[in-house]
Motif scaffolding. Structure first.
Motif, PDB file in Angstrom:
ATOM      1  N   ASP A  29       0.704  -1.161   0.028  1.00  0.00           N
ATOM      2  CA  ASP A  29      -0.394   0.053  -0.004  1.00  0.00           C
ATOM      3  C   ASP A  29       0.616   1.503   0.080  1.00  0.00           C
ATOM      4  OD1 ASP A  29      -2.605  -1.322  -0.025  1.00  0.00           O
ATOM      5  OD2 ASP A  29      -2.369  -1.170   2.359  1.00  0.00           O
ATOM      6  N   ILE A  30       0.539   1.954  -0.578  1.00  0.00           N
ATOM      7  CA  ILE A  30       1.506   3.772  -0.220  1.00  0.00           C
ATOM      8  C   ILE A  30       0.760   3.889   0.203  1.00  0.00           C
ATOM      9  CG2 ILE A  30       1.200   5.739  -2.278  1.00  0.00           C
ATOM     10  CD1 ILE A  30       1.432   4.316  -4.631  1.00  0.00           C
ATOM     11  N   PRO A  31       1.416   4.682   1.232  1.00  0.00           N
ATOM     12  CA  PRO A  31       0.775   5.477   2.669  1.00  0.00           C
ATOM     13  C   PRO A  31      -0.298   6.569   1.915  1.00  0.00           C
ATOM     14  CG  PRO A  31       3.041   5.330   2.868  1.00  0.00           C
ATOM     15  CD  PRO A  31       2.914   4.967   1.849  1.00  0.00           C
ATOM     16  N   GLU A  32      -0.900   6.757   2.880  1.00  0.00           N
ATOM     17  CA  GLU A  32      -2.132   8.161   2.585  1.00  0.00           C
ATOM     18  C   GLU A  32      -1.311   9.393   2.237  1.00  0.00           C
ATOM     19  OE1 GLU A  32      -6.195   8.223   4.143  1.00  0.00           O
ATOM     20  OE2 GLU A  32      -5.993   6.636   4.991  1.00  0.00           O
TER      21      GLU A  32
ATOM     22  N   MET B 275      -3.952  11.754 -10.225  1.00  0.00           N
ATOM     23  CA  MET B 275      -5.621  12.556  -9.377  1.00  0.00           C
ATOM     24  C   MET B 275      -5.993  13.877  -9.846  1.00  0.00           C
ATOM     25  SD  MET B 275      -7.478  12.235  -6.394  1.00  0.00           S
ATOM     26  CE  MET B 275      -8.780  13.743  -6.619  1.00  0.00           C
ATOM     27  N   LYS B 276      -5.091  14.491 -10.942  1.00  0.00           N
ATOM     28  CA  LYS B 276      -5.777  15.044 -11.343  1.00  0.00           C
ATOM     29  C   LYS B 276      -6.220  14.966 -12.622  1.00  0.00           C
ATOM     30  CE  LYS B 276      -4.070  19.372 -14.239  1.00  0.00           C
ATOM     31  NZ  LYS B 276      -3.043  19.752 -14.284  1.00  0.00           N
ATOM     32  N   TYR B 277      -6.006  13.838 -13.436  1.00  0.00           N
ATOM     33  CA  TYR B 277      -6.382  12.941 -14.196  1.00  0.00           C
ATOM     34  C   TYR B 277      -7.068  12.447 -13.951  1.00  0.00           C
ATOM     35  CZ  TYR B 277      -6.828   9.558 -18.191  1.00  0.00           C
ATOM     36  OH  TYR B 277      -7.559   8.876 -19.537  1.00  0.00           O
ATOM     37  N   SER B 278      -7.610  12.208 -12.776  1.00  0.00           N
ATOM     38  CA  SER B 278      -9.329  11.582 -12.800  1.00  0.00           C
ATOM     39  C   SER B 278     -10.620  12.567 -12.399  1.00  0.00           C
ATOM     40  CB  SER B 278      -9.322  10.671 -11.398  1.00  0.00           C
ATOM     41  OG  SER B 278      -9.494  11.660 -10.241  1.00  0.00           O
ATOM     42  N   LYS B 279      -9.758  13.553 -12.238  1.00  0.00           N
ATOM     43  CA  LYS B 279     -10.915  14.908 -12.116  1.00  0.00           C
ATOM     44  C   LYS B 279     -12.492  13.879 -11.211  1.00  0.00           C
ATOM     45  CE  LYS B 279     -10.755  16.111 -16.939  1.00  0.00           C
ATOM     46  NZ  LYS B 279     -11.028  16.061 -18.579  1.00  0.00           N
ATOM     47  N   HIS B 280     -11.744  13.269 -10.328  1.00  0.00           N
ATOM     48  CA  HIS B 280     -12.765  13.201  -8.916  1.00  0.00           C
ATOM     49  C   HIS B 280     -12.113  14.081  -7.443  1.00  0.00           C
ATOM     50  CE1 HIS B 280     -13.700  10.156 -11.921  1.00  0.00           C
ATOM     51  NE2 HIS B 280     -14.724   9.430 -10.450  1.00  0.00           N
ATOM     52  N   ASP B 281     -12.829  13.850  -6.676  1.00  0.00           N
ATOM     53  CA  ASP B 281     -12.821  14.533  -5.105  1.00  0.00           C
ATOM     54  C   ASP B 281     -11.858  14.265  -4.303  1.00  0.00           C
ATOM     55  OD1 ASP B 281     -15.110  16.343  -5.740  1.00  0.00           O
ATOM     56  OD2 ASP B 281     -16.469  15.366  -4.640  1.00  0.00           O
ATOM     57  N   TYR B 282     -11.584  12.569  -4.541  1.00  0.00           N
ATOM     58  CA  TYR B 282     -10.559  12.260  -3.694  1.00  0.00           C
ATOM     59  C   TYR B 282     -10.505  10.922  -4.132  1.00  0.00           C
ATOM     60  CZ  TYR B 282     -13.660   8.844  -0.559  1.00  0.00           C
ATOM     61  OH  TYR B 282     -14.479   7.733  -0.948  1.00  0.00           O
ATOM     62  N   SER B 283      -8.842  10.472  -3.774  1.00  0.00           N
ATOM     63  CA  SER B 283      -8.330   9.302  -4.185  1.00  0.00           C
ATOM     64  C   SER B 283      -8.630   8.152  -2.572  1.00  0.00           C
ATOM     65  CB  SER B 283      -6.660   9.171  -3.901  1.00  0.00           C
ATOM     66  OG  SER B 283      -6.052   8.387  -4.117  1.00  0.00           O
ATOM     67  N   ARG B 284      -8.910   7.018  -2.928  1.00  0.00           N
ATOM     68  CA  ARG B 284      -9.598   5.936  -2.477  1.00  0.00           C
ATOM     69  C   ARG B 284      -8.164   4.841  -1.833  1.00  0.00           C
ATOM     70  NH1 ARG B 284     -13.430   2.193  -1.718  1.00  0.00           N
ATOM     71  NH2 ARG B 284     -13.325   2.058   0.424  1.00  0.00           N
TER      72      ARG B 284
ATOM     73  N   VAL C 210       1.957  -3.916 -10.907  1.00  0.00           N
ATOM     74  CA  VAL C 210       0.265  -2.366 -11.237  1.00  0.00           C
ATOM     75  C   VAL C 210       0.732  -1.431 -10.435  1.00  0.00           C
ATOM     76  CG1 VAL C 210      -0.182  -3.903 -12.974  1.00  0.00           C
ATOM     77  CG2 VAL C 210      -0.986  -4.033 -10.412  1.00  0.00           C
ATOM     78  N   LEU C 211       0.397  -0.750 -10.468  1.00  0.00           N
ATOM     79  CA  LEU C 211       0.367   0.206  -9.656  1.00  0.00           C
ATOM     80  C   LEU C 211      -1.087   0.806 -10.167  1.00  0.00           C
ATOM     81  CD1 LEU C 211      -0.124   3.198  -7.574  1.00  0.00           C
ATOM     82  CD2 LEU C 211       0.829   4.556  -9.973  1.00  0.00           C
ATOM     83  N   VAL C 212      -2.185   0.439  -9.086  1.00  0.00           N
ATOM     84  CA  VAL C 212      -3.717   0.710  -8.766  1.00  0.00           C
ATOM     85  C   VAL C 212      -4.744   1.513  -7.728  1.00  0.00           C
ATOM     86  CG1 VAL C 212      -6.095  -0.900  -8.047  1.00  0.00           C
ATOM     87  CG2 VAL C 212      -4.293  -2.118  -8.842  1.00  0.00           C
ATOM     88  N   SER C 213      -5.087   2.887  -8.607  1.00  0.00           N
ATOM     89  CA  SER C 213      -5.658   3.820  -7.903  1.00  0.00           C
ATOM     90  C   SER C 213      -7.162   4.124  -7.516  1.00  0.00           C
ATOM     91  CB  SER C 213      -4.974   5.186  -8.134  1.00  0.00           C
ATOM     92  OG  SER C 213      -3.320   4.868  -8.428  1.00  0.00           O
ATOM     93  N   TRP C 214      -7.851   3.858  -7.240  1.00  0.00           N
ATOM     94  CA  TRP C 214      -9.251   4.081  -6.672  1.00  0.00           C
ATOM     95  C   TRP C 214      -9.828   5.492  -6.405  1.00  0.00           C
ATOM     96  CZ3 TRP C 214     -11.227  -0.835  -3.636  1.00  0.00           C
ATOM     97  CH2 TRP C 214     -11.013  -1.938  -4.255  1.00  0.00           C
ATOM     98  N   TYR C 215     -10.529   5.963  -7.304  1.00  0.00           N
ATOM     99  CA  TYR C 215     -11.050   7.557  -6.743  1.00  0.00           C
ATOM    100  C   TYR C 215     -12.689   7.742  -6.446  1.00  0.00           C
ATOM    101  CZ  TYR C 215      -6.303   8.420  -9.126  1.00  0.00           C
ATOM    102  OH  TYR C 215      -5.144   8.417  -8.556  1.00  0.00           O
TER     103      TYR C 215
END
Length: 180
Positions: A43-46, A57-66, A168-173
């Protein structure tokens, strides 16, 4: 066509930054966690404020990262087909595929109604054609450095790894901090 985008989101420097962070973190073995099997996770530290996390995060155009994490697939690893209902957007970036055999990104596409001769439609025993069902497996040609982006409606997974390694790097938004 299934609901996904393949894009080169991260620069070469940001990809290297992600690889360096992955190399510096401790991975733990996962025999089964939700839909992932026989791989390693870190896990990547918050509080991480790396350039690559900011770009995603910018690319996602979402409010926050889960959250974001790294997965190392090795011989025998796979991810069963599933939907990501806990997120509004998932971005999976392929960081490395050293000597990889297998380990393909798979999505399930829907079978659409199409015009056909009446005698070519199976309707015996109450069976209906599978229109609208996710029955078409599609193997995606994701290359190192590319990101696969999709929402919660896309059924996806990773085929079994026979040789080599897949990092892989997995990111949730999400668009709201309210948890479902």
């Amino acid at each position: 066509m299934a609901g996904y985008i393949m894009d080169n989101i991260l620069s070469d420097e940001e990809l290297d930054e992600a690889r360096d962070l992955a190399a510096s973190l401790g991975f733990h073995t996962v025999f089964q966690m939700y839909n992932i099997f026989d791989l390693e996770r870190s896990d990547i530290p918050e509080e991480d404020n790396s350039g690559f996390t900011n770009t995603l995060m910018k690319y996602s155009k979402h409010d926050y990262s889960r959250g974001s994490y790294f997965l190392k697939y090795r011989k025998g690893s796979f991810t069963r087909l599933h939907h990501d209902h806990e997120t509004d957007l998932t971005i999976v970036t392929l960081l490395d595929d050293k000597d990889l055999v297998g380990g393909y990104s798979i999505v399930m596409d829907t079978y659409d109604a199409r015009s056909r001769p009446r005698d070519q439609v199976c309707q015996r025993g109450g069976y209906r054609p599978p229109y609208g069902d996710e029955i078409i497996p599609d193997i995606l040609p994701v290359k190192v450095g590319e990101s696969l982006c999709y929402g919660p409606d896309l059924k996806h997974g990773v085929s079994k790894v026979y040789e080599g390694e897949r990092l892989v790097l997995v990111s949730w938004y999400k668009n709201s901090r309210k948890e479902d």
